[in-house]
Design an enzyme around this catalytic site. Structure first.
Site, short mmCIF file in Angstrom:
data_model
loop_
_atom_site.label_atom_id
_atom_site.label_comp_id
_atom_site.label_asym_id
_atom_site.label_seq_id
_atom_site.Cartn_x
_atom_site.Cartn_y
_atom_site.Cartn_z
N CYS A 1 0.80 -1.24 0.00
CA CYS A 1 0.00 0.00 0.00
C CYS A 1 0.83 1.29 0.00
CB CYS A 1 -1.02 0.02 1.12
SG CYS A 1 -1.09 -1.41 2.15
N ARG B 1 7.88 -10.36 5.85
CA ARG B 1 7.51 -10.04 7.23
C ARG B 1 8.39 -10.86 8.15
NH1 ARG B 1 0.88 -9.39 6.53
NH2 ARG B 1 1.12 -7.80 4.91
N GLN C 1 1.17 -11.38 -2.67
CA GLN C 1 -0.28 -11.32 -2.63
C GLN C 1 -0.83 -11.01 -4.01
OE1 GLN C 1 -0.82 -8.20 0.31
NE2 GLN C 1 -1.36 -9.72 1.85
N ASP D 1 -2.52 -8.63 -4.60
CA ASP D 1 -2.89 -7.41 -3.91
C ASP D 1 -3.38 -6.36 -4.89
OD1 ASP D 1 -3.08 -5.79 -1.74
OD2 ASP D 1 -0.94 -5.32 -1.61
N HIS E 1 -4.98 -2.01 -4.81
CA HIS E 1 -5.52 -0.85 -4.12
C HIS E 1 -6.37 -0.07 -5.11
CE1 HIS E 1 -2.14 -2.09 -1.57
NE2 HIS E 1 -3.02 -1.82 -0.64
N LYS F 1 -14.52 -3.42 7.03
CA LYS F 1 -14.00 -4.37 6.06
C LYS F 1 -14.95 -5.55 5.85
CE LYS F 1 -11.45 -6.94 9.55
NZ LYS F 1 -10.34 -7.78 9.89
N HIS G 1 -8.20 -1.52 0.09
CA HIS G 1 -7.20 -2.58 0.01
C HIS G 1 -7.97 -3.86 -0.25
CE1 HIS G 1 -4.33 -0.15 2.65
NE2 HIS G 1 -5.49 0.32 3.05
#
Ligand SMILES: [Zn+2]
Ligand SMILES: [Zn+2]
Length: 648
Positions: A340, A369, A387, A389, A391, A470, A516
């Site tokens: 992000c 991580r 991911q 992922d 946005h 969410k 997200h």
């Protein structure tokens, strides 16, 4: 005699003498309820059936049908386990013994690790104690007496717990089984009234543990077990555990050659050729889904100056989970743990207009991580992952329609994998940033989107992140386990932290909202789920090897090589088994590798230019021309999820 009013769940009230117990309330309702009662909720607080009622109260009797029952039941079984261990292993020290979603555990300090024979003996002792139907009794001891008792009985961990948890109290709650010589534990309860209520339990495994879960503390031995209200449910659970072991992605992934790990790269996957093929299939599939839906793909840096993380807030709140790197000029850098903040920089790199929105950035680059090495597990807890992922930057007005489109994407993707799932909407938590009106508006938008997409959902009140509500999705796999995968998270804060702006239709500057979202979640975890869901037998479109070509003898090699070329040119993932092995052996190996199709070729097939087709489940499908097989296979791949045929 003083009387109190007991209000029952149906709203009816009874006058009972003060000092009566929930057990007596149950008996006054019906002998059957008294027999089924395990504990009680008094004014929504869980207590023992024997807890005296001094004041007017709402009383709900907890039976095996109550949602809280299994937890009480399993925790009571943990006490029984500790009683058995202290009998069989004099000198064993007790730690804690909570119930879990799957059963219970109890931690002990013992001279040597438990072995499987110990578990058999301990379980036998537990059954003996249960057969004697020994009572569980709550006793209030003076704090000093309790501390003295546990220190005299060499239970320093209990002493420590009492000192930490009951500071300022004059009395502490202890529970005996039968009496304090038989077993006593410092615990607030509640528990079942007697050990005879514990009908179906099983000890499962042991593991190393540490006092309070900290490896700097006293090493302990943990015993895991599970308990159910009846033998049938217990047996069904044990069968599920066996099935889960067979499907464990760490085992299956090794057996079919998808990935490996090395101690020099903890929590980071080495994708082998087949695993890489599977990974790429998923990555490209996601692109095929997202590009027509208006997404663009980015590749942003892996290492950023700490200024980025300070701006996003991760430096303050998340730094211990990040890998920190030093640049050669001494600058402090952090490897990205999420995409992000980088996407915020890309958004801010140009002047944006409302006409550009929604703007949807998709990225699949690796994230890191810094997970503790002790928690790393196969593909499900890793340090390096990617991911699917994205946005989505939207205006306030676009939230509902964008989320609706997202929900439809989730529905489509999970449909393509034949996965069942549930949606949960998490709303404003107690501690939140921003205005209540903004939150209300956002939550209304999400509900509108869920309804418009025809998506059933439950509400988790107060479970949203502090920066926005969410929607989470739980997938249920083939053996009934839930996996949290997709998430759609509204965020008002991060665009503000980065000072993002777009020019609105009113010619004024506005801050966008960011959504997200991920559908697989992480590729690694999703692949683990797929392996366990399909037990390694991937549908054709996902199978890393789709077709095994099996020549019967060396003289059939030229024909099978030509078949391989044709299949490969058509885009199929193919393996030619040219080894000098018996055909039966080659077929068995291909079956074990869970390869969907086997094409066998001998004299007849070589002469006719055909192949004999076998399916891993349905077996012999007869002779086909190569072109016929290719077009049938490509059609099956296009259809994606096809339920596995049942063997004849
Ligand atoms: Zn307890
Ligand atoms: Zn994000």
């Amino acid at each position: 005699m003083t009387e109190i009013t007991v209000t029952l769940p149906d709203g009816s009230a009874r006058r009972m003498p003060a000092g009566t117990t929930p057990g007596a309330v149950a008996a006054a309702i019906s002998p059957r309820l008294a027999k089924a009662a395990i504990a009680a909720a008094v004014d929504d607080r869980l207590v023992d059936l024997s807890a005296p009622l001094q004041f007017d109260a709402r009383v709900r009797v907890i039976t095996s049908d109550s949602p809280e029952a299994l937890h009480v039941y399993r925790h009571s079984t943990a006490h029984l386990l500790a009683a058995a261990v202290t009998h069989l292993f004099p000198g064993a020290q007790c730690g804690i013994g909570p119930a879990t979603d799957e059963g219970f555990f109890y931690d002990f300090v013992v001279d040597r690790p438990f072995v499987p024979e110990d578990l058999d003996a301990i379980e036998k002792k537990m059954k003996e104690l249960a057969a004697q139907d020994l009572p569980y009794e709550r006793q209030m001891w003076s704090r000093d007496e309790a501390i003295q008792f546990f220190s005299q009985h060499d239970e320093p961990l209990k002493v420590q717990l009492i000192e930490e948890k009951t500071a300022g109290q004059s009395e502490v709650s202890c529970y005996t089984i039968k009496d304090r010589e038989t077993f006593v534990d410092f615990c607030v309860g509640p528990h079942v009234p007697s050990a005879g209520r514990l009908k179906a339990f099983k000890l499962l495994t042991t593991s190393n543990a540490y006092w309070k879960g900290d490896s700097k503390n006293q090493p302990m031995q943990r015993i895991y077990g599970t308990a159910f209200f009846n033998e049938k449910e217990l047996q069904a659970h044990l069968q599920r555990i066996e099935e889960a072991k067979k499907r464990d992605h760490r085992k299956v992934g090794k057996d079919i050659g998808l990935f490996t790990f090395h101690p020099w790269a903890p929590g980071a996957t080495f994708w082998l050729d087949k695993g890489t093929t599977l990974y790429n299939t998923l990555a490209n599939y996601m692109r095929e889904v997202l590009f027509p839906a208006g997404y663009v793909e980015l590749k942003t840096p892996l290492v950023f100056n700490k200024s980025l993380w300070e701006t996003s807030g991760h430096w303050e709140h998340y730094r211990e989970n990040m890998f920190l790197v030093q640049g050669r000029d001494g600058e402090e850098m952090g490897m990205k743990a999420m995409n992000c903040p980088g996407h915020m920089l890309v958004f801010g790199s140009e002047m944006r207009s409302y006409k550009d929105l929604p703007l949807r950035f998709h990225e699949q680059t690796p994230l890191h991580r810094n997970e503790a090495s002790g928690v790393l597990t196969g593909l499900t807890r890793v340090r390096q992952f990617s991911q699917d992922d994205a946005h989505c930057f939207v205006t306030d007005d676009q939230i509902a329609s964008e989320v609706e489109a997202l929900l439809r994407l989730v529905q489509r993707v999970y449909g393509d994998f034949g996965l069942a799932y549930e949606a949960k909407l998490s709303t404003r938590p107690a501690e939140f940033l921003g205005e209540v009106a903004t939150w209300d508006n956002a939550e209304a938008g999400l509900k509108k989107a869920l309804d418009a997409a025809g998506q059933a959902y439950t509400i988790n009140d107060g479970d949203g992140a502090f920066y926005g509500p969410k929607i989470d999705f739980d997938i249920t796999d083939a053996i009934g386990r839930k996996w949290q995968c997709a998430t759609v998270q509204l965020d008002y804060q991060m665009p503000q932290r980065f000072g993002l702006k777009y020019v609105g239709a009113d010619n004024a500057e506005h801050c966008p909202v960011v959504i997200h979202r991920a559908i697989f979640g992480s590729f690694e975890r999703f692949i683990a789920l797929l392996i366990e869901h399909y037990a390694g037998a991937f549908p054709l479109w996902l199978a890393p090897v789709q077709v095994a070509i099996l020549p019967i003898a060396d003289r059939h090699l030229p024909h099978t090589q030509a078949v391989r070329e044709k299949l490969t040119a058509a885009g199929l993932h193919v393996q030619l088994d040219a080894r000098q092995e018996k055909i039966g052996y080659k077929i068995r190996e291909a079956q074990l590798q869970k390869i969907p199709y086997m094409l066998v070729a001998g004299d007849r097939e070589a002469a006719e230019g055909t192949v004999a087709v076998r399916h891993r489940v349905t077996g012999d499908l007869g002779s086909r021309s190569v072109d016929e097989f290719i077009s049938a296979a490509l059609a099956e791949i296009r259809n994606k999820h096809v339920p596995e045929p049942v063997s004849a």
